[in-house]
Design an enzyme around this catalytic site. Structure first.
Site, mmCIF file in Angstrom:
data_model
loop_
_atom_site.group_PDB
_atom_site.id
_atom_site.type_symbol
_atom_site.label_atom_id
_atom_site.label_comp_id
_atom_site.label_asym_id
_atom_site.label_seq_id
_atom_site.Cartn_x
_atom_site.Cartn_y
_atom_site.Cartn_z
ATOM 1 N N GLY A 273 2.839 -1.185 4.280
ATOM 2 C CA GLY A 273 2.922 0.224 3.917
ATOM 3 C C GLY A 273 4.355 0.617 3.618
ATOM 4 O O GLY A 273 4.884 0.395 2.529
ATOM 5 N N GLY A 274 5.021 1.196 4.610
ATOM 6 C CA GLY A 274 6.363 1.754 4.432
ATOM 7 C C GLY A 274 7.344 0.841 3.725
ATOM 8 O O GLY A 274 8.088 1.283 2.835
ATOM 9 N N ASN B 108 0.876 -1.177 0.000
ATOM 10 C CA ASN B 108 0.000 0.000 0.000
ATOM 11 C C ASN B 108 0.912 1.226 0.000
ATOM 12 O O ASN B 108 1.526 1.544 1.014
ATOM 13 C CB ASN B 108 -0.885 -0.052 1.260
ATOM 14 C CG ASN B 108 -1.654 1.230 1.495
ATOM 15 O OD1 ASN B 108 -1.747 2.087 0.607
ATOM 16 N ND2 ASN B 108 -2.212 1.372 2.688
ATOM 17 N N TRP B 109 0.976 1.891 -1.146
ATOM 18 C CA TRP B 109 1.904 3.028 -1.264
ATOM 19 C C TRP B 109 1.373 4.304 -0.615
ATOM 20 O O TRP B 109 2.073 5.309 -0.559
ATOM 21 C CB TRP B 109 2.244 3.272 -2.743
ATOM 22 C CG TRP B 109 3.309 2.358 -3.265
ATOM 23 C CD1 TRP B 109 3.911 1.342 -2.572
ATOM 24 C CD2 TRP B 109 3.925 2.378 -4.555
ATOM 25 N NE1 TRP B 109 4.860 0.721 -3.359
ATOM 26 C CE2 TRP B 109 4.878 1.349 -4.582
ATOM 27 C CE3 TRP B 109 3.746 3.165 -5.697
ATOM 28 C CZ2 TRP B 109 5.674 1.086 -5.710
ATOM 29 C CZ3 TRP B 109 4.528 2.909 -6.828
ATOM 30 C CH2 TRP B 109 5.483 1.873 -6.825
ATOM 31 N N LYS B 110 0.125 4.269 -0.181
ATOM 32 C CA LYS B 110 -0.471 5.452 0.462
ATOM 33 C C LYS B 110 -0.256 6.695 -0.434
ATOM 34 O O LYS B 110 -0.271 6.573 -1.645
ATOM 35 C CB LYS B 110 0.100 5.630 1.870
ATOM 36 C CG LYS B 110 -0.032 4.338 2.698
ATOM 37 C CD LYS B 110 0.237 4.515 4.153
ATOM 38 C CE LYS B 110 0.039 3.185 4.855
ATOM 39 N NZ LYS B 110 0.165 3.264 6.295
ATOM 40 N N GLU C 163 -5.315 -4.669 10.808
ATOM 41 C CA GLU C 163 -4.221 -3.723 11.021
ATOM 42 C C GLU C 163 -4.463 -2.943 12.307
ATOM 43 O O GLU C 163 -5.237 -1.957 12.293
ATOM 44 C CB GLU C 163 -4.139 -2.738 9.859
ATOM 45 C CG GLU C 163 -3.922 -3.377 8.519
ATOM 46 C CD GLU C 163 -3.362 -2.375 7.517
ATOM 47 O OE1 GLU C 163 -2.252 -2.599 7.039
ATOM 48 O OE2 GLU C 163 -4.026 -1.362 7.258
ATOM 49 N N SER D 148 3.570 -2.327 10.344
ATOM 50 C CA SER D 148 5.015 -2.459 10.576
ATOM 51 C C SER D 148 5.583 -3.816 10.164
ATOM 52 O O SER D 148 6.486 -4.342 10.812
ATOM 53 C CB SER D 148 5.357 -2.156 12.039
ATOM 54 O OG SER D 148 5.050 -0.801 12.342
ATOM 55 N N GLU E 258 -6.512 4.920 8.109
ATOM 56 C CA GLU E 258 -6.202 6.327 7.814
ATOM 57 C C GLU E 258 -7.402 7.017 7.168
ATOM 58 O O GLU E 258 -7.641 8.201 7.395
ATOM 59 C CB GLU E 258 -4.936 6.407 6.935
ATOM 60 C CG GLU E 258 -3.694 6.112 7.777
ATOM 61 C CD GLU E 258 -2.527 5.502 7.028
ATOM 62 O OE1 GLU E 258 -2.519 5.535 5.785
ATOM 63 O OE2 GLU E 258 -1.626 4.975 7.705
ATOM 64 N N HIS F 77 -9.402 1.561 5.179
ATOM 65 C CA HIS F 77 -8.099 1.684 5.849
ATOM 66 C C HIS F 77 -8.258 2.638 7.037
ATOM 67 O O HIS F 77 -8.996 3.627 6.954
ATOM 68 C CB HIS F 77 -7.050 2.203 4.868
ATOM 69 C CG HIS F 77 -5.671 2.109 5.434
ATOM 70 N ND1 HIS F 77 -5.193 3.023 6.343
ATOM 71 C CD2 HIS F 77 -4.687 1.189 5.266
ATOM 72 C CE1 HIS F 77 -3.958 2.669 6.699
ATOM 73 N NE2 HIS F 77 -3.632 1.557 6.056
ATOM 74 N N GLY G 298 2.957 2.044 10.859
ATOM 75 C CA GLY G 298 4.000 3.062 10.707
ATOM 76 C C GLY G 298 4.782 3.356 11.982
ATOM 77 O O GLY G 298 5.527 4.331 12.046
HETATM 78 P P1 PGA Z 1 3.040 0.158 7.618
HETATM 79 O O1 PGA Z 1 1.551 0.419 7.086
HETATM 80 O O2 PGA Z 1 3.504 -1.139 7.014
HETATM 81 O O3 PGA Z 1 3.822 1.330 7.172
HETATM 82 O O4 PGA Z 1 2.930 0.042 9.125
HETATM 83 C C1 PGA Z 1 0.638 -0.633 6.908
HETATM 84 C C2 PGA Z 1 -0.661 -0.111 6.362
HETATM 85 O O5 PGA Z 1 -1.127 0.943 6.824
HETATM 86 O O6 PGA Z 1 -1.268 -0.721 5.447
#
Ligand code: PGA
Length: 254
Positions: A230-231, A10-12, A164, A209, A95, A93, A170
């Protein structure tokens, strides 16, 4: 039932066309790692270009609007995302639930709209730190599942769930393997109560993470069918570290 682990990046809100080289490198490597199903969810602006660069991996959106079209300035419908090359979309998600005040009911509408447009969906759930500390994590996730998952004939096979924990996203912090296993078993039971036997086949991803050095351990937890990353999905190098760990974990199982 043996299903391939599903590793989704997930590149956000990251990525311009300069990042297409990462997508290309991930796609090339995925050709050698067929034991793992790999997908990327770039921002809307890169869906079309990423689809053209990458032949093998899945490409998805990070969100869609619930309506088919109309006066919704700045929004993107499921049909538009699909037309650009997205085969699936993430919905709900944390966020988006936080930044855009998305409710379970809205997430369910979005999931239903995406499936109607011919896409698969990854429905995200997860508790906050406060909810976990006060012993409410399973109840919160249970309510999110009941309220956010699409229902109806033939829907279960289009659905993946991503667990999640908000406090793990993150932050570099992760739940213990035991805690992940317990939550994933809880989610499995809920999926069976919602979808009946078909709920057994739904993949449940862990997210929060996930990194190359903890992926093997996290993927080995009970009922974990893959990861939403994500990251660590932003460079081919770190994302491939996770994909290789998933392939090795698969070897150990077989
Ligand atoms: P992260 O994000 O791997 O950077 O913790 C995961 C996500 O929000 O899908």
């Amino acid at each position: 039932m043996t299903t391939r682990p599903y590793i989704v990046g997930n590149w956000k809100m990251h990525g311009t066309r300069a990042m297409l080289a990462e997508a290309r490198a991930i796609d090339r490597a995925a050709e050698r790692l067929l034991k793992v199903e790999v997908a990327l969810a770039p921002p809307f602006t890169l869906i079309h270009a990423t689809r053209k660069e990458a032949n093998l991996i899945g490409i998805g959106a990070q969100d869609v609007h619930a309506a088919e079209g109309g006066a919704h300035t700045g929004d993107i419908s499921a049909a538009m995302a699909k037309d650009a090359g997205a085969g699936f979309t993430i919905v709900g998600h944390s966020e988006r639930r936080a930044d855009h005040k998305e409710s379970n009911a809205l997430v369910q509408e979005k999931a239903t709209a995406a499936i109607a447009a011919g896409m698969n969906v990854i429905v995200c759930v997860g508790e906050t730190e406060e909810e976990r500390d006060s012993g409410k994590a399973e109840a919160v996730v249970g309510r999110q599942l009941t309220g956010s998952l699409p229902t109806g004939e033939g829907v279960a096979e289009k659905v993946t769930v991503a667990y999640e924990p908000v406090w793990a996203i993150g932050t570099g912090r992760t739940p213990t393997v035991d805690d992940i296993g317990a939550m994933h078993r809880h989610i499995r039971a809920k999926l069976v109560s919602i979808y009946g036997e078909e709920g057994q086949g739904i993949r449940i991803l862990y997210g929060g993470s996930v990194k190359p050095d903890n992926a093997a351990e996290l993927l080995a937890a009970d009922e974990v069918g893959g990861a939403l990353v994500g990251g660590a999905s932003l460079t081919a190098e770190s994302f491939l570290g996770i994909i290789v760990a998933a392939a090795e974990a698969q070897d150990e199982k077989s």
